[in-house]
Design a protein around this motif. Structure first.
Motif, mmCIF file in Angstrom:
data_model
loop_
_atom_site.group_PDB
_atom_site.id
_atom_site.type_symbol
_atom_site.label_atom_id
_atom_site.label_comp_id
_atom_site.label_asym_id
_atom_site.label_seq_id
_atom_site.Cartn_x
_atom_site.Cartn_y
_atom_site.Cartn_z
ATOM 1 N N GLU A 197 0.823 -1.205 0.000
ATOM 2 C CA GLU A 197 0.000 0.000 0.000
ATOM 3 C C GLU A 197 0.863 1.263 0.000
ATOM 4 O OE1 GLU A 197 -2.996 2.674 -0.041
ATOM 5 O OE2 GLU A 197 -3.196 0.515 -0.368
ATOM 6 N N ASN A 230 -8.477 -2.517 -4.763
ATOM 7 C CA ASN A 230 -7.570 -1.535 -5.364
ATOM 8 C C ASN A 230 -7.273 -1.860 -6.826
ATOM 9 O OD1 ASN A 230 -6.418 0.137 -2.837
ATOM 10 N ND2 ASN A 230 -6.591 -2.019 -2.244
ATOM 11 N N ARG A 289 -4.734 -1.072 8.700
ATOM 12 C CA ARG A 289 -4.282 -1.009 7.323
ATOM 13 C C ARG A 289 -4.143 0.452 6.892
ATOM 14 N NH1 ARG A 289 -7.243 -4.978 3.347
ATOM 15 N NH2 ARG A 289 -6.194 -6.364 4.816
ATOM 16 N N THR A 307 -4.340 3.691 4.998
ATOM 17 C CA THR A 307 -5.337 4.200 4.046
ATOM 18 C C THR A 307 -4.873 5.534 3.491
ATOM 19 O OG1 THR A 307 -6.576 5.414 5.735
ATOM 20 C CG2 THR A 307 -7.170 3.090 5.392
ATOM 21 N N ARG A 308 -5.591 6.016 2.499
ATOM 22 C CA ARG A 308 -5.242 7.279 1.852
ATOM 23 C C ARG A 308 -6.047 8.448 2.418
ATOM 24 N NH1 ARG A 308 -2.377 6.026 -2.733
ATOM 25 N NH2 ARG A 308 -2.698 8.121 -3.608
ATOM 26 N N THR A 309 -6.851 8.168 3.447
ATOM 27 C CA THR A 309 -7.707 9.223 3.992
ATOM 28 C C THR A 309 -7.122 9.897 5.216
ATOM 29 O OG1 THR A 309 -8.903 7.541 5.281
ATOM 30 C CG2 THR A 309 -9.781 8.111 3.091
#
Length: 799
Positions: free
Chosen positions: A470, A532, A616, A618-620
C-alpha cells in the motif's frame, strides 16, 4: 736450505695473491650478474606497465626485454667472453623441469576415466583438425635440415597443443574467468595441454630425437617403459602415503617442519629423476608425468605449487627469456629470405586455421553460437614457455636452423598478442546480450511499472506485506506489480506430495497444510487487490519450493525471469507476544544472506515489529510515521529512492534524517590528517550522494510533503546515541545496508558488535532486541553488478 725456504715463502705469497684475486673477481662477477638480473626484472616490470593498457600478458614484456637485451652488441660480447651460455642453459633446463612438474601436479588425470565432457570433445576436435592440417602442410615448409616424417608428426603434435598456464592467467587477468566461456576455455585448454604433452612423452619413449628420430631398439624401449611405469605407480600409490603423513604431521595453521619439508622435496626430486637416471628418459617429460600422477590435494602439494609458481614468476621467467635472447641471435635471422617469412606466417596460419575449424565443427555439434566457437578456437591457439623451449632446443641440437627456430618464436608471439582483442569481442557481445541497466529503484524510469518480488514465510507475514504494498504503490500510472512468493521448505514429507503438471517445471504441492496456508494467503491478497484494482496495483502468486540450501536460487531465478527491481524478504526473526524478536529460523537467515549476495536486483529485508499489527494504511488519514536515515553511499541512495515512493502516499508522514559529520570536530580533523586522498571513484560516490539528495530535497522536502532534519555528529558513538533518541517517534525506519559509504567515521567500529551483519550497522541497531518494540525496519541494499567489467557481471553467460 734458506733458498728453499725463501722459495716456498715466495710461492705461498704468490698463491695467496692469486686466491685473493680469484675470490675478488668471483665476487665482482657475481655482483654484476645479480645487478643485471634485477635490471632485467625492472625493465620487464616497466614494459609490462606500459603494455597494460593493451592487456598484454607479462609473457610479451619478458620476451621483448630478454630478446633485445641479450642481442645488444656489448651484452652479447660479455656473454661470449664469460661463456655463461652453458650456465643459462642449465638454469633453463632446471626451470622447465619445475614448470612442467607443477603443470602436471595441477592437472586432474582422472579426466581419462570420466565420461567425455563438452570441453573434452572441443579439445579433441581442435587438436585433430590442427594435427591433420599441420601434418599435410609442414613437410613443404622445409623446417628441419633433412626431411623426416617422424619430426613432422612430432611438430604437428606440438602445434596442436595449448599453453594452459598462460591461457589460464590471461583469462583471469582479462576478468572473464568466472563466465561460462572463460571456464570452458580454461578447462578445454588444460585437457588439450594434457593430451598433447602425453603424446610427446610417448613419442620420446618410442623415438630418439638425438639420433634423427630413429626407432629405439627393444631393450631401450623396455627399459624406458618399465621405468616410467614403476615411476608412475610409485607416484600414484606411494606418494599419497608419504604426503598424507607429512600433512598429518603439519596441520594447517602451524609452521611446516623443516625436516618434513626437506623429506618431501627430496622424495619429489628422486621420483622425477628416476627415469632420466636409469633409462636416459627426458627429465622435463619425466617431471610432468610424475607431477601428473601425484596427489593434488593436501598442504604439501598446495605448498609446492604455490612456492614453485612464485619462483617461476619472480626469478625463472626473466632469466628464461634472457636465455631465449641469447639463443635467438637476431644476426642469424635470415630476414632476406622469403622462405623464412613463409615459415613464420604459415605456421601461424596452420595452427590458427586448425583450431578454429575444429572448434567450429564441435561447436555446431554442441549447439554453440559460431562467434563463440571461433573465439574459443582463437584462444585455444595460444602457445607458451614450453613451446618456446622446444623451438630453441631443436635449434641447439641442430635439428632445425637457427633462423627457423626464431621464425617459430615469432609465430608463438603472434598466437598471444591478439588474445586481448578476442576477449574484448567476447565481452562486447556479452554486453549486447545481457541487460546493462542496474535493476534498482534509483535507476528505474518513472514511466515504468515497479515490479517487486515480495516473499512470505506464512500467513503472519500477510498484514505487513499488504501495508508494504500500500505505501509502495506510487501513482496509479504506471503502477506497481507485486509477485507474492511463498517460501516453502522442501522436506521429505512435502516432496512425497508433489504432483507434476503438464509443463516441465509445473509442480503442485498437495500437502494439506501447505495448501491450506497458501489458500489463506491468497484469499487475503485477493481481497486487498480487488479493492484496489483501479489503483494500478497488480498482485500475482508465486512459489519458491526448495531446501533451505537451495531456496535462494529459486528466488534469484524468479527475480531474474520476472525482471523485478526489488526483492523483499522477511527477517528471519518473528515478533513474540511481548513485542521482542524471537530466536528465529536459521534456515531463513541463510536464505536472506545468500539472496543479498546473489540477487540480480536490489534487496530489502523487512523487520516487522508492528507494521502488520497497525490498522491497514489508508489514503484518507495518516496511519504511519516513517523516517529514512541518510548517511551516504549507494544503499542509502536506494533507500532514499524507495522513500520517494512512500512520500507520495497521504497515509504516511515521512521524515528524512540526514546524519552529517561535524567538519569542525577533532575526529574529522584527525581523519583528514591520516586518511589517504580520496580516489576518483570515492569522489564520484560522494558527488552522487549530494546530487541525489539535492534532487530528492527539491522534489519532496521543498514542497512540504516530507519533513527534514539534519544532525551533525562527531563519531559512531554519537550516531548510536542519535538513533537511540529516535526510539518511540517512528513506526517504520527505512535505511540502507551501508554499501558504498565513503565517510565511514559515523559508523566506524559498529561492525565489531553487530548481531546480524546482513542488516548493516544502522539496521542492526534499530532491529536490536532492546530497541523499540513498535518500530519496524526496512533495510535496503542496492543492486550492483558483481565484478570488474563495467556494465557486465563477472559471471556472465554467453554460450
Amino acid at each position: 736450505m734458506g733458498t728453499i725456504i725463501d722459495g716456498a715463502s715466495a710461492w705461498n705469497s704468490l698463491s695467496n695473491e692469486r686466491c685473493e684475486n680469484t675470490f675478488t673477481l668471483s665476487v665482482t662477477t657475481i655482483a654484476i650478474y645479480i645487478l643485471g638480473f634485477f635490471f632485467i626484472v625492472l625493465l620487464c616490470n616497466g614494459l609490462h606497465t606500459l603494455l597494460r593498457p593493451l592487456s598484454q600478458p607479462r609473457f610479451i614484456s619478458e620476451f621483448i626485454v630478454g630478446l633485445f637485451i641479450a642481442n645488444m652488441p656489448f651484452i652479447r660480447g660479455i656473454i661470449q667472453g664469460q661463456r655463461i651460455n652453458t650456465t643459462l642453459s642449465y638454469i633453463s633446463d632446471f626451470g622447465m623441469v619445475c614448470h612442467m612438474f607443477v603443470l602436471g601436479l595441477e592437472i586432474d588425470h582422472h579426466v581419462f576415466i570420466q565420461k567425455p565432457t563438452r570441453e573434452g570433445k572441443v579439445a579433441g576436435t581442435g587438436m585433430l583438425s590442427t594435427f591433420i592440417i599441420a601434418t599435410a602442410v609442414t613437410p613443404f615448409l622445409k623446417i628441419p635440415y633433412h626431411f623426416n616424417v617422424k619430426f613432422c608428426l612430432s611438430l604437428a603434435v606440438i602445434l596442436a597443443g595449448t599453453a594452459s598456464p598462460l591461457l589460464t592467467r590471461l583469462i583471469t587477468d582479462l576478468k572473464i574467468g568466472k563466465s561460462d566461456i572463460g571456464r570452458f576455455v580454461v578447462f578445454t585448454g588444460v585437457q588439450t595441454d594434457l593430451v598433447s604433452t602425453i603424446f610427446l612423452a610417448a613419442g620420446f619413449a618410442i623415438f630418439d630425437p638425438a639420433n634423427a628420430y630413429r626407432l629405439r631398439n627393444l631393450s631401450e624401449l623396455i627399459s624406458i617403459i618399465s621405468t616410467l611405469v614403476i615411476q608412475m605407480v610409485i607416484a600414484a600409490k606411494i606418494s599419497p602415503l608419504i604426503m598424507n603423513w607429512v600433512n598429518n604431521e603439519n596441520p594447517d595453521g602451524k609452521p611446516m617442519k623443516g625436516s618434513h619439508l626437506i623429506l618431501a622435496t627430496a622424495y619429489v626430486v628422486v621420483l622425477c629423476g628416476c627415469s632420466p637416471s636409469v633409462a636416459q628418459y627426458n627429465s622435463i617429460l619425466s617431471a610432468f608425468l610424475a607431477g601428473l600422477c601425484m596427489p593434488r590435494d593436501g598442504r604439501i602439494s598446495k605448498m609446492m605449487v604455490s612456492k614453485v609458481n612464485y619462483f617461476l614468476a619472480v626469478m625463472f621467467y626473466p632469466l628464461f627469456f634472457f636465455w631465449v635472447g641469447v639463443e635467438a641471435d637476431l644476426t642469424k635471422f635470415e630476414a632476406n629470405r622469403l622462405l623464412t617469412w613463409g615459415q613464420l606466417f604459415l605456421l601461424f596460419v596452420i595452427v590458427t586455421t586448425g583450431k578454429v575449424i575444429g572448434t567450429v565443427i564441435s561447436g555446431v555439434m554442441l549447439g554453440f553460437h559460431w562467434p563463440e566457437s571461433v573465439a574459443i578456437g582463437l584462444l585455444m591457439n595460444i602457445k607458451g614457455h614450453f613451446h618456446v623451449y622446444l623451438a630453441l632446443t631443436a635449434a641447439r641440437n641442430e635439428i632445425i636452423p637457427r633462423s627457423t627456430s626464431m621464425a617459430i618464436l615469432f609465430a608463438i608471439i603472434l598466437t598471444i598478442i591478439y588474445a586481448p582483442l578476442v576477449v574484448a569481442n567476447i565481452i562486447e557481445r556479452a554486453r549486447k546480450r545481457s541487460p546493462t541497466q542496474r535493476m534498482a529503484l534509483q535507476w528505474l524510469d518513472h514511466s515504468t511499472e515497479l515490479r517487486v518480488l515480495l516473499c512470505l514465510h506464512g500467513p503472519h507475514n500477510v498484514p505487513p506485506a499488504i501495508n508494504f504494498v500500500e505505501m509502495s504503490r506510487g501513482a496509479a500510472d504506471p503502477g506497481i506489480m507485486v509477485y507474492v512468493t511463498d517460501m516453502i521448505e522442501l522436506t521429505d514429507k512435502i516432496a512425497a506430495t508433489l504432483a507434476h503438471g503438464q509443463g516441465v517445471d509445473t509442480v503442485t504441492v498437495t500437502d494439506p497444510e501447505v495448501m491450506k496456508m497458501r489458500e489463506q494467503i491468497t484469499e487475503e491478497l485477493e481481497a486487498y487487490a480487488s479493492m484496489n484494482s483501479d489503483q494500478g496495483i497488480g498482485v500475482k502468486r508465486m512459489l519458491a519450493l526448495a531446501t533451505m540450501n537451495n531456496m535462494y536460487q529459486d528466488i534469484c531465478l524468479l527475480a531474474e525471469e520476472l525482471l523485478v527491481s526489488l526483492v523483499i524478504l522477511p527477517f528471519h526473526k518473528g515478533q513474540e507476544p511481548d513485542g521482542r524478536l524471537g530466536v528465529g529460523h536459521p534456515g531463513f537467515r541463510h536464505v536472506n544472506r545468500k539472496v543479498l549476495r546473489q540477487a540480480p536486483c536490489s534487496v530489502g529485508i523487512l523487520v516487522d515489529r508492528g507494521l502488520g499489527s497497525i490498522n491497514r494504511i489508508t489514503r484518507t488519514s495518516v496511519s504511519l510515521h516513517a523516517a529514512v536515515i541518510f548517511i551516504g553511499g549507494k544503499d542509502d541512495r536506494e533507500a532514499l529512492a524507495y522513500a520517494g515512493r512512500v512520500a507520495r502516499h497521504p497515509g504516511v508522514k515521512l521524515t528524512v534524517i540526514r546524519l552529517l559529520l561535524d567538519a569542525n570536530s577533532e575526529n574529522a580533523n584527525a581523519a583528514r590528517a591520516i586518511r589517504p586522498r580520496l580516489s576518483p571513484a570515492q569522489e564520484e560516490e560522494m558527488k552522487q550522494d549530494d546530487e541525489y539528495f539535492a534532487d530528492f530535497y527539491d522534489k519532496h522536502v521543498a514542497g512540504g510533503c516530507v519533513a527534514y532534519s539534519e544532525r551533525y555528529l562527531m563519531n559512531s558513538g554519537q550516531t548510536f546515541s542519535a538513533l537511540r533518541s529516535m526510539e518511540g517517534q517512528y513506526g517504520l525506519f527505512i535505511v540502507g545496508r551501508g554499501g558504498g559509504r565513503v565517510n565511514s567515521i559515523l559508523t566506524a567500529g559498529m561492525n565489531d558488535w553487530e548481531e546480524c551483519p546482513e542488516l548493516g550497522p544502522i539496521g542492526d541497531i534499530l532491529s536490536a532486541s532492546d530497541y523499540s518494540v513498535t518500530a519496524s525496519v526496512l533495510i535496503i541494499q542496492q543492486h550492483s553488478l558483481r565484478g570488474e567489467l563495467a556494465g557486465l557481471d563477472d559471471e556472465f553467460s554467453i554460450m
